[in-house]
Design a protein around this motif. Structure first.
Motif, PDB file in Angstrom:
ATOM      1  N   PHE A 158       3.278  -7.808   4.498  1.00 24.63           N
ATOM      2  CA  PHE A 158       2.532  -6.692   4.951  1.00 24.63           C
ATOM      3  C   PHE A 158       1.104  -7.034   4.920  1.00 24.63           C
ATOM      4  CE2 PHE A 158       5.998  -3.782   3.512  1.00 24.63           C
ATOM      5  CZ  PHE A 158       6.542  -3.930   4.534  1.00 24.63           C
ATOM      6  N   GLY A 159       0.523  -8.289   4.823  1.00 23.31           N
ATOM      7  CA  GLY A 159      -0.904  -8.514   4.672  1.00 23.31           C
ATOM      8  C   GLY A 159      -1.025  -9.924   3.506  1.00 23.31           C
ATOM      9  N   ASN A 160      -2.153 -10.386   3.571  1.00 27.04           N
ATOM     10  CA  ASN A 160      -2.324 -11.741   2.709  1.00 27.04           C
ATOM     11  C   ASN A 160      -2.894 -11.098   1.379  1.00 27.04           C
ATOM     12  OD1 ASN A 160      -1.707 -13.661   4.489  1.00 27.04           O
ATOM     13  ND2 ASN A 160      -3.655 -13.374   5.716  1.00 27.04           N
ATOM     14  N   GLU A 161      -3.545 -10.248   1.130  1.00 32.89           N
ATOM     15  CA  GLU A 161      -4.002  -9.666   0.051  1.00 32.89           C
ATOM     16  C   GLU A 161      -3.115  -8.716  -0.773  1.00 32.89           C
ATOM     17  OE1 GLU A 161      -8.106  -7.975   0.595  1.00 32.89           O
ATOM     18  OE2 GLU A 161      -9.028  -9.492   1.432  1.00 32.89           O
ATOM     19  N   TRP A 162      -3.051  -8.887  -2.217  1.00 36.22           N
ATOM     20  CA  TRP A 162      -2.270  -8.025  -3.066  1.00 36.22           C
ATOM     21  C   TRP A 162      -2.334  -6.539  -2.772  1.00 36.22           C
ATOM     22  CZ3 TRP A 162       1.609  -7.234  -5.686  1.00 36.22           C
ATOM     23  CH2 TRP A 162       1.843  -6.307  -6.565  1.00 36.22           C
ATOM     24  N   GLU A 163      -3.771  -6.335  -2.892  1.00 32.49           N
ATOM     25  CA  GLU A 163      -3.899  -4.863  -2.465  1.00 32.49           C
ATOM     26  C   GLU A 163      -3.399  -4.237  -1.271  1.00 32.49           C
ATOM     27  OE1 GLU A 163      -6.179  -6.950  -3.222  1.00 32.49           O
ATOM     28  OE2 GLU A 163      -6.796  -6.520  -5.297  1.00 32.49           O
ATOM     29  N   LEU A 164      -3.647  -4.842  -0.205  1.00 36.53           N
ATOM     30  CA  LEU A 164      -2.942  -4.622   1.006  1.00 36.53           C
ATOM     31  C   LEU A 164      -1.400  -4.572   0.959  1.00 36.53           C
ATOM     32  CD1 LEU A 164      -3.540  -3.586   4.015  1.00 36.53           C
ATOM     33  CD2 LEU A 164      -3.662  -5.900   4.663  1.00 36.53           C
ATOM     34  N   ARG A 165      -0.855  -5.540   0.520  1.00 33.74           N
ATOM     35  CA  ARG A 165       0.583  -5.665   0.413  1.00 33.74           C
ATOM     36  C   ARG A 165       1.134  -4.313  -0.488  1.00 33.74           C
ATOM     37  NH1 ARG A 165      -0.058 -11.026  -1.282  1.00 33.74           N
ATOM     38  NH2 ARG A 165       1.071 -10.751  -3.061  1.00 33.74           N
ATOM     39  N   LEU A 166       0.508  -4.130  -1.641  1.00 35.30           N
ATOM     40  CA  LEU A 166       0.884  -3.132  -2.528  1.00 35.30           C
ATOM     41  C   LEU A 166       0.773  -1.703  -1.713  1.00 35.30           C
ATOM     42  CD1 LEU A 166       1.857  -2.131  -5.193  1.00 35.30           C
ATOM     43  CD2 LEU A 166      -0.848  -1.905  -5.638  1.00 35.30           C
ATOM     44  N   LEU A 167      -0.135  -1.415  -1.035  1.00 35.77           N
ATOM     45  CA  LEU A 167      -0.530  -0.385  -0.281  1.00 35.77           C
ATOM     46  C   LEU A 167       0.494   0.089   0.915  1.00 35.77           C
ATOM     47  CD1 LEU A 167      -2.102   2.369   0.395  1.00 35.77           C
ATOM     48  CD2 LEU A 167      -3.401   0.663   1.865  1.00 35.77           C
ATOM     49  N   ASN A 168       0.928  -1.098   1.566  1.00 37.28           N
ATOM     50  CA  ASN A 168       1.793  -0.980   2.679  1.00 37.28           C
ATOM     51  C   ASN A 168       3.397  -0.649   2.237  1.00 37.28           C
ATOM     52  OD1 ASN A 168       0.587  -1.305   5.384  1.00 37.28           O
ATOM     53  ND2 ASN A 168      -0.196  -2.976   4.347  1.00 37.28           N
ATOM     54  N   SER A 169       3.409  -1.529   0.740  1.00 34.97           N
ATOM     55  CA  SER A 169       4.839  -1.358   0.318  1.00 34.97           C
ATOM     56  C   SER A 169       5.013  -0.114  -0.120  1.00 34.97           C
ATOM     57  CB  SER A 169       4.926  -2.506  -0.815  1.00 34.97           C
ATOM     58  OG  SER A 169       4.728  -3.712  -0.319  1.00 34.97           O
ATOM     59  N   VAL A 170       3.901   0.594  -0.716  1.00 34.98           N
ATOM     60  CA  VAL A 170       4.439   1.979  -1.307  1.00 34.98           C
ATOM     61  C   VAL A 170       4.498   2.824  -0.022  1.00 34.98           C
ATOM     62  CG1 VAL A 170       2.998   3.984  -2.286  1.00 34.98           C
ATOM     63  CG2 VAL A 170       2.637   1.487  -3.275  1.00 34.98           C
ATOM     64  N   LEU A 171       3.751   2.759   1.101  1.00 39.34           N
ATOM     65  CA  LEU A 171       4.158   3.466   2.131  1.00 39.34           C
ATOM     66  C   LEU A 171       5.307   3.304   2.693  1.00 39.34           C
ATOM     67  CD1 LEU A 171       2.701   5.411   4.500  1.00 39.34           C
ATOM     68  CD2 LEU A 171       1.933   3.400   5.531  1.00 39.34           C
ATOM     69  N   PHE A 172       5.803   2.362   2.693  1.00 35.50           N
ATOM     70  CA  PHE A 172       7.137   2.191   3.216  1.00 35.50           C
ATOM     71  C   PHE A 172       8.243   2.389   2.294  1.00 35.50           C
ATOM     72  CE2 PHE A 172       7.558  -1.328   6.987  1.00 35.50           C
ATOM     73  CZ  PHE A 172       6.398  -0.900   7.436  1.00 35.50           C
ATOM     74  N   LEU A 173       7.808   2.470   1.164  1.00 38.58           N
ATOM     75  CA  LEU A 173       8.772   2.916   0.282  1.00 38.58           C
ATOM     76  C   LEU A 173       8.940   4.547   0.051  1.00 38.58           C
ATOM     77  CD1 LEU A 173      10.856   2.405  -2.361  1.00 38.58           C
ATOM     78  CD2 LEU A 173       8.726   2.264  -3.802  1.00 38.58           C
TER      79      LEU A 173
END
Length: 313
Positions: A15-30
């Motif tokens: 969901f992105g290259n940066e950890w913060e972006l991946r975390l945000l998108n993962s939380v949204l998907f979850l």
């Protein structure tokens, strides 16, 4: 002969290259995943426990809810884990399994939505014949036919995809394995695969869309003869179904019928979200929970859960 290395695993898109972006998108998907699970589980419990909802319409709603739980579980949990751990690798066997299940559940979803359109047509346009036409035997047969047809359809497309050689890049520009993304990675001739996708989409998806369109044209012509109050009630059950069908068919058609060219990952991911995540999320929200009978049944289920919780603790 040209030397090449055969692909033994694929790398999924995160969901992105940066950890913060991946975390945000993962939380949204979850979060969307958990809402989908909760909504569909409540629908299953309500339509099972309330005897008033043991009708053909709610029989297919219950089946659709069970299907949606399986459908969204194929892609979202793995995508969240992949993005959070940044472990993008998926085996060829795992990729084949994911493709098979996504196609299987998607095609059954289309068929269930088509059958439910027929159910609304019979209920509104032929109400006196409804108990005869939409009897329990018919509902069971149509469900089994959908399940079997989905097996054949997904088996053919999965087998036809993995007979190809993959010897180029192994990076799948998608958060799950799907046929269009893999065709871009193949070093074999994919013309027959593209023809099969086109023909099957026209026959199955096009046929279901035409059937749904004809059903609703008859429904709307009949509803216009009703009084204002009855017209509003009929439209309230039909409009949500049309919204779900429109989002689902338009997004899946875009993904599978667009020209096979490499594009930005975000352009591929958004339509895929619309046909793999949004319909299972929307079904319990706008298709079932807006119905007064279902809402009353859900309240009873929640009261039972609350009573059991208080009694146990």
């Amino acid at each position: 002969m040209t030397n090449y290395t055969m692909v033994t695993e694929f790398l999924l898109e995160t969901f992105g290259n940066e950890w913060e972006l991946r975390l945000l998108n993962s939380v949204l998907f979850l979060l969307m995943y958990l809402i989908t699970l909760l909504g569909n589980i409540l629908i299953i419990a309500a339509t099972t426990l309330d005897k008033k909802l043991h009708t053909p319409m709610y029989f297919f709603l219950r089946n659709l809810s069970m299907l949606d739980i399986c459908y969204i579980s194929v892609t979202v949990p793995n995508a969240c884990v992949t993005s959070l751990t940044n472990n993008r690798a998926i085996s060829v066997a795992g990729c084949a399994t994911q493709i098979f299940l996504v196609i299987y559940f998607a095609i059954i979803e289309i068929m269930f939505l088509t059958i439910m359109a027929h159910d609304r047509y019979v209920a509104i346009c032929q109400p006196l014949h409804y108990p005869v036409i939409m009897n329990h035997q018919f509902c069971v047969r149509m469900t089994l036919l959908s399940l079997f047809s989905g097996l054949v359809y997904s088996g053919v497309h999965t087998g036809n995809t993995f007979r190809l050689n993959f010897c180029q890049s192994n990076v799948v520009h998608q958060f799950f394995c799907d046929v269009p993304s893999l065709l871009l990675l193949s070093c074999s001739d994919t013309f027959s695969n593209e023809i099969l996708i086109l023909v099957s989409a026209i026959v199955v998806c096009g046929g279901c869309f035409i059937f749904i369109a004809i059903s609703y044209s008859h429904i709307f012509s009949t509803v216009l003869k009703f009084s204002s109050k009855e017209r509003g009630k009929a439209f309230s059950t039909c409009i949500p179904h049309i919204l779900v069908v429109s989002v689902f068919l338009s997004s899946i058609s875009y993904v599978y019928l667009k020209p096979s060219v490499t594009s930005e990952a975000i352009q591929d991911i958004i339509p895929s979200v619309l046909y793999t995540i949004v319909p299972p999320l929307l079904n319990p929200i706008i298709y079932s929970l807006r119905n007064k009978q279902v809402k009353d049944a859900v309240k009873k289920v929640l009261l039972r859960i609350s009573y059991c919780f208080d009694y146990c603790f």
